[in-house]
Design a protein around this motif. Structure first.
Motif, PDB file in Angstrom:
ATOM      1  N   TYR A 262      -8.926   1.696  13.023  1.00  0.00           N
ATOM      2  CA  TYR A 262      -7.613   1.217  13.458  1.00  0.00           C
ATOM      3  C   TYR A 262      -7.105   0.091  12.569  1.00  0.00           C
ATOM      4  CZ  TYR A 262      -4.185  -1.507  16.019  1.00  0.00           C
ATOM      5  OH  TYR A 262      -3.064  -2.228  16.354  1.00  0.00           O
ATOM      6  N   LEU A 263      -7.952  -0.892  12.265  1.00  0.00           N
ATOM      7  CA  LEU A 263      -7.502  -2.014  11.444  1.00  0.00           C
ATOM      8  C   LEU A 263      -7.095  -1.548  10.048  1.00  0.00           C
ATOM      9  CD1 LEU A 263      -9.994  -4.895  12.349  1.00  0.00           C
ATOM     10  CD2 LEU A 263      -7.645  -4.550  13.154  1.00  0.00           C
ATOM     11  N   ILE A 264      -7.848  -0.604   9.486  1.00  0.00           N
ATOM     12  CA  ILE A 264      -7.509  -0.072   8.159  1.00  0.00           C
ATOM     13  C   ILE A 264      -6.161   0.627   8.208  1.00  0.00           C
ATOM     14  CG2 ILE A 264      -8.106   1.729   6.490  1.00  0.00           C
ATOM     15  CD1 ILE A 264      -9.794  -0.652   6.012  1.00  0.00           C
ATOM     16  N   GLN A 265      -5.980   1.517   9.179  1.00  0.00           N
ATOM     17  CA  GLN A 265      -4.715   2.249   9.277  1.00  0.00           C
ATOM     18  C   GLN A 265      -3.546   1.298   9.508  1.00  0.00           C
ATOM     19  OE1 GLN A 265      -3.761   5.176   8.649  1.00  0.00           O
ATOM     20  NE2 GLN A 265      -5.256   6.746   9.171  1.00  0.00           N
ATOM     21  N   SER A 266      -3.722   0.332  10.381  1.00  0.00           N
ATOM     22  CA  SER A 266      -2.630  -0.590  10.695  1.00  0.00           C
ATOM     23  C   SER A 266      -2.228  -1.408   9.484  1.00  0.00           C
ATOM     24  CB  SER A 266      -3.049  -1.504  11.848  1.00  0.00           C
ATOM     25  OG  SER A 266      -2.025  -2.431  12.151  1.00  0.00           O
ATOM     26  N   GLN A 267      -3.233  -1.935   8.767  1.00  0.00           N
ATOM     27  CA  GLN A 267      -2.915  -2.759   7.593  1.00  0.00           C
ATOM     28  C   GLN A 267      -2.310  -1.910   6.493  1.00  0.00           C
ATOM     29  OE1 GLN A 267      -3.322  -5.865   8.173  1.00  0.00           O
ATOM     30  NE2 GLN A 267      -2.666  -6.713   6.218  1.00  0.00           N
ATOM     31  N   PHE A 268      -2.835  -0.716   6.307  1.00  0.00           N
ATOM     32  CA  PHE A 268      -2.344   0.199   5.276  1.00  0.00           C
ATOM     33  C   PHE A 268      -0.893   0.572   5.531  1.00  0.00           C
ATOM     34  CE2 PHE A 268      -2.766   4.831   3.679  1.00  0.00           C
ATOM     35  CZ  PHE A 268      -2.180   4.518   2.473  1.00  0.00           C
ATOM     36  N   GLN A 269      -0.563   0.919   6.766  1.00  0.00           N
ATOM     37  CA  GLN A 269       0.793   1.351   7.074  1.00  0.00           C
ATOM     38  C   GLN A 269       1.777   0.183   7.109  1.00  0.00           C
ATOM     39  OE1 GLN A 269       1.837   4.423   7.155  1.00  0.00           O
ATOM     40  NE2 GLN A 269      -0.211   5.327   6.978  1.00  0.00           N
ATOM     41  N   SER A 270       1.285  -1.018   7.392  1.00  0.00           N
ATOM     42  CA  SER A 270       2.174  -2.187   7.421  1.00  0.00           C
ATOM     43  C   SER A 270       2.477  -2.722   6.026  1.00  0.00           C
ATOM     44  CB  SER A 270       1.537  -3.302   8.257  1.00  0.00           C
ATOM     45  OG  SER A 270       1.353  -2.905   9.596  1.00  0.00           O
ATOM     46  N   LEU A 328      -1.178   5.657  19.174  1.00  0.00           N
ATOM     47  CA  LEU A 328      -1.435   6.963  18.563  1.00  0.00           C
ATOM     48  C   LEU A 328      -2.846   7.089  17.988  1.00  0.00           C
ATOM     49  CD1 LEU A 328       1.912   7.530  16.592  1.00  0.00           C
ATOM     50  CD2 LEU A 328       1.295   8.386  18.871  1.00  0.00           C
ATOM     51  N   TYR A 329      -3.416   5.975  17.593  1.00  0.00           N
ATOM     52  CA  TYR A 329      -4.709   5.972  16.890  1.00  0.00           C
ATOM     53  C   TYR A 329      -5.549   4.825  17.453  1.00  0.00           C
ATOM     54  CZ  TYR A 329      -7.694   6.636  12.752  1.00  0.00           C
ATOM     55  OH  TYR A 329      -8.729   6.910  11.888  1.00  0.00           O
ATOM     56  N   PRO A 330      -5.837   4.867  18.766  1.00  0.00           N
ATOM     57  CA  PRO A 330      -6.384   3.690  19.451  1.00  0.00           C
ATOM     58  C   PRO A 330      -7.810   3.362  19.023  1.00  0.00           C
ATOM     59  CG  PRO A 330      -6.416   5.588  20.906  1.00  0.00           C
ATOM     60  CD  PRO A 330      -5.679   6.019  19.669  1.00  0.00           C
ATOM     61  N   VAL A 532      -5.751  10.446   7.136  1.00  0.00           N
ATOM     62  CA  VAL A 532      -4.837   9.771   6.213  1.00  0.00           C
ATOM     63  C   VAL A 532      -3.544  10.565   6.079  1.00  0.00           C
ATOM     64  CG1 VAL A 532      -4.499   9.011   3.834  1.00  0.00           C
ATOM     65  CG2 VAL A 532      -6.704   8.668   4.941  1.00  0.00           C
ATOM     66  N   PHE A 533      -3.649  11.863   5.853  1.00  0.00           N
ATOM     67  CA  PHE A 533      -2.456  12.695   5.693  1.00  0.00           C
ATOM     68  C   PHE A 533      -1.655  12.774   6.998  1.00  0.00           C
ATOM     69  CE2 PHE A 533      -4.358  13.951   1.768  1.00  0.00           C
ATOM     70  CZ  PHE A 533      -3.323  14.432   0.979  1.00  0.00           C
ATOM     71  N   LYS A 534      -2.363  12.933   8.112  1.00  0.00           N
ATOM     72  CA  LYS A 534      -1.681  13.055   9.404  1.00  0.00           C
ATOM     73  C   LYS A 534      -0.927  11.778   9.745  1.00  0.00           C
ATOM     74  CE  LYS A 534      -2.617  13.648  14.355  1.00  0.00           C
ATOM     75  NZ  LYS A 534      -3.678  13.830  15.373  1.00  0.00           N
ATOM     76  N   MET A 535      -1.624  10.643   9.726  1.00  0.00           N
ATOM     77  CA  MET A 535      -0.977   9.389  10.096  1.00  0.00           C
ATOM     78  C   MET A 535       0.043   8.965   9.038  1.00  0.00           C
ATOM     79  SD  MET A 535      -2.252   9.102  12.972  1.00  0.00           S
ATOM     80  CE  MET A 535      -1.165   7.710  13.323  1.00  0.00           C
TER      81      MET A 535
END
Length: 561
Positions: A262-270, A328-330, A532-535
């Motif tokens: 979650y932290l990786i996805q959140s930081q990456f998307q932000s 979405l990605y809890p 990665v592709f989905k999110m």
């Protein structure tokens, strides 16, 4: 710049998140030795970064990142870095070379030249397309290939020497180069590390709060550290990995879902929204405005104008992204009560703010003030950056060896200047106006209004990035052409230029190869390729809605259309 090489992560070992008060910047072109100073976080073991899979069938091997991921090294660490002896590849890769050259030859000799285009312009277009193809297919490193394209334009007498090298004196190019040195100073002093740790201390009691702390700290650092790759590799990935491992969230197994994923996805998307918020938050932003200027779109007070137009949609996206991903990605771990205490311990180990950190703070505040007010004072943005760099050199925060060893900066100088120079000459020779006229006829035949044309062209520009592994390469290849299409469709010039530039940051989170920070975060091992592709697609769609809806009303209020 935000290019990447996925293969650069195949043999790299990360170090514990050691928050020393001073750190230096190293290119990650060799294995990294562990830091002698123990981490304040309990780490049972440190995983290695994995090598990402081949992104797409038929996509070539990716070029190396212009800013490599960064590690922090304590001044007390006297262990010399371990060197590896590997034989570098000799010469160009034959198949990418054949394809890149073939594209130019086909355009030059097999495609009929339009009557509206001069032979010189058509020949330059062929060379330019071969150069762009080489940046994507990578028969050689990007700087080397760009130099060959430049040489070809001179040898074939397509351009005189002075015209071919004219962009090397461009102010924006040098502003980009100096921004690399600022990023090095930010990491070397440990200032970025300290700021992020304070936010963890203040907001880190829950997983969602921890994500907001990291997101807001990156937005704060962004205008003074103009590289998402440097921010990801030098500041935020080490923090995320240490916090995740301390919570029992390990890469490559089911525990990754506890916290790290979650932290990786959140930081990456932000990160894309942080880069879009400030003109100086990413080097490709400056390149976009320079290419827009080549087409006659001149934005007054560029730093302020950029920030005003981006502020509301970017801030809304920054505030919503961690929350949306939380739904979405809890993460499995909802509370992180130990994180503030660990951050406090880390700050205690770092000690008080050092002299060099204070100098870095003062210098960047001065630089940002000059970027904001410099036009009224008669101080161009590049000169403001030169003043800031001179202060850092005079006071010893950086030394000249730091600048000389920043290979990414000098590589960028070479290939950016070639692309900007060729794009400018194509405009002067009428190629861009001819192309935009052709597109305008197609759009007129479809009877699209300019808002509809804006939506179609922006979406096309965005999703074409699935074929690119470089944000700046994408800008160099397509920004001028798409801006010309917008103008031909009747889209207001400043609106078109800024919207394309903002999109250039947002598509950096589409895939694991779409930007430098994408490789950094994916290589950590906490997220799988399908995720990665989905999110990436889901968040791209959400960002499009936020920027489209909020931006529409905000830009109308600002008078951009």
């Amino acid at each position: 710049m935000e290019t990447l090489a996925l293969q650069a992560f195949s043999t790299v070992t990360t170090t514990p998140f050691s928050l020393s008060s001073r750190s230096s910047l190293h290119l990650r072109s060799r294995p990294i030795t562990k830091i002698s100073q123990p981490s304040v976080f309990p780490l049972s073991s440190i995983p290695t970064l994995r090598s990402p899979l081949k992104p797409l069938l038929l996509l070539p091997e990716r070029p190396k990142p212009l800013i490599s991921p960064i590690r922090a090294v304590s001044r007390n660490d006297s262990t010399p870095p371990t060197e590896t002896t590997t034989s570098p590849p000799q010469g160009a890769k034959l198949f990418p070379l054949f394809l890149s050259v073939s594209i130019g030859l086909i355009v030059r000799f097999l495609v009929p030249k339009p009557v509206e285009v001069t032979p010189q312009a058509w020949q330059l277009l062929a060379i330019f397309l071969s150069t762009i193809a080489g940046l994507v297919l990578s028969p050689l490193p990007v700087g080397a290939w760009a130099f060959i394209g430049l040489t070809t334009s001179i040898v074939t007498k397509t351009l005189p020497f002075a015209s071919a090298f004219s962009a090397f004196t461009n102010e924006v190019i040098w502003l980009i180069v100096i921004s690399f040195f600022f990023a090095r100073g930010f990491v070397k002093t440990g200032l970025g590390d300290r700021i992020a740790t304070y936010f963890v201390k203040w907001l880190g009691k829950s997983t969602l709060g921890l994500s907001y702390g990291l997101t807001l700290s990156e937005a704060l650092i962004a205008p003074a550290m103009p590289s998402t790759t440097a921010r990801a590799g030098g500041v935020f990935l080490p923090i995320i990995k240490s916090l995740s491992l301390s919570a029992g969230s390990r890469p490559g197994d089911s525990s990754s879902k506890k916290l790290g994923s979650y932290l990786i996805q959140s930081q990456f998307q932000s990160a894309g929204n942080s880069s879009a918020l400030f003109l100086t938050a990413a080097a490709q932003n400056l390149l976009c405005l320079k290419l827009a200027e080549e087409l006659g779109i001149v934005i007054s007070s560029p730093w302020v104008s950029w920030f005003k137009a981006a502020s509301l949609p970017a801030l809304v996206s920054l505030l919503l992204t961690p929350l949306i991903l939380y739904k979405l990605y809890p993460p499995e771990t909802k509370d992180t009560p130990d994180a503030p205490a660990m951050a406090a311990k880390k700050l205690e180990n770092m000690g008080p703010v050092t002299r060099n950190e204070w100098i870095m703070v003062g210098t960047m505040l001065l630089a940002v003030a000059l970027w904001v007010c410099g036009e009224s004072l008669g101080i161009p943005s590049a000169v403001a950056a030169m003043i800031g760099l001179s202060i850092l050199l005079l006071l010893g925060v950086l030394d000249w060896n730091d600048c000389l060893s920043e290979k990414s900066a000098w590589d960028t100088l070479a290939w950016f200047a070639v692309l900007v120079g060729m794009a400018g000459q194509l405009t002067n020779l009428g190629i861009v106006s001819w192309m935009s006229g052709c597109v305008a006829k197609v759009l007129q035949s479809l009877s699209l209004s300019w808002p509809a044309a804006l939506g179609v062209l922006q979406a096309s520009y965005f999703f074409i990035h699935y074929l690119f592994a470089s944000q700046t390469g994408h800008v160099g290849a397509l920004y001028s052409a798409f801006l010309a299409m917008h103008l031909a469709a009747g889209v207001p010039g400043i609106l078109a230029a800024l919207a394309l530039a903002y999109n250039t940051n947002l598509f950096g989170a589409l895939t694991h190869y779409s930007s430098g920070q994408a490789a950094v975060y994916y290589g950590a091992g906490y997220v799988d390729l399908p995720e990665v592709f989905k999110m990436g697609f889901i968040m791209a769609s959400i960002n499009a809605i936020i920027w489209g809806v909020v931006g529409k009303f905000w830009w109308k209020f600002l008078g951009l259309y």
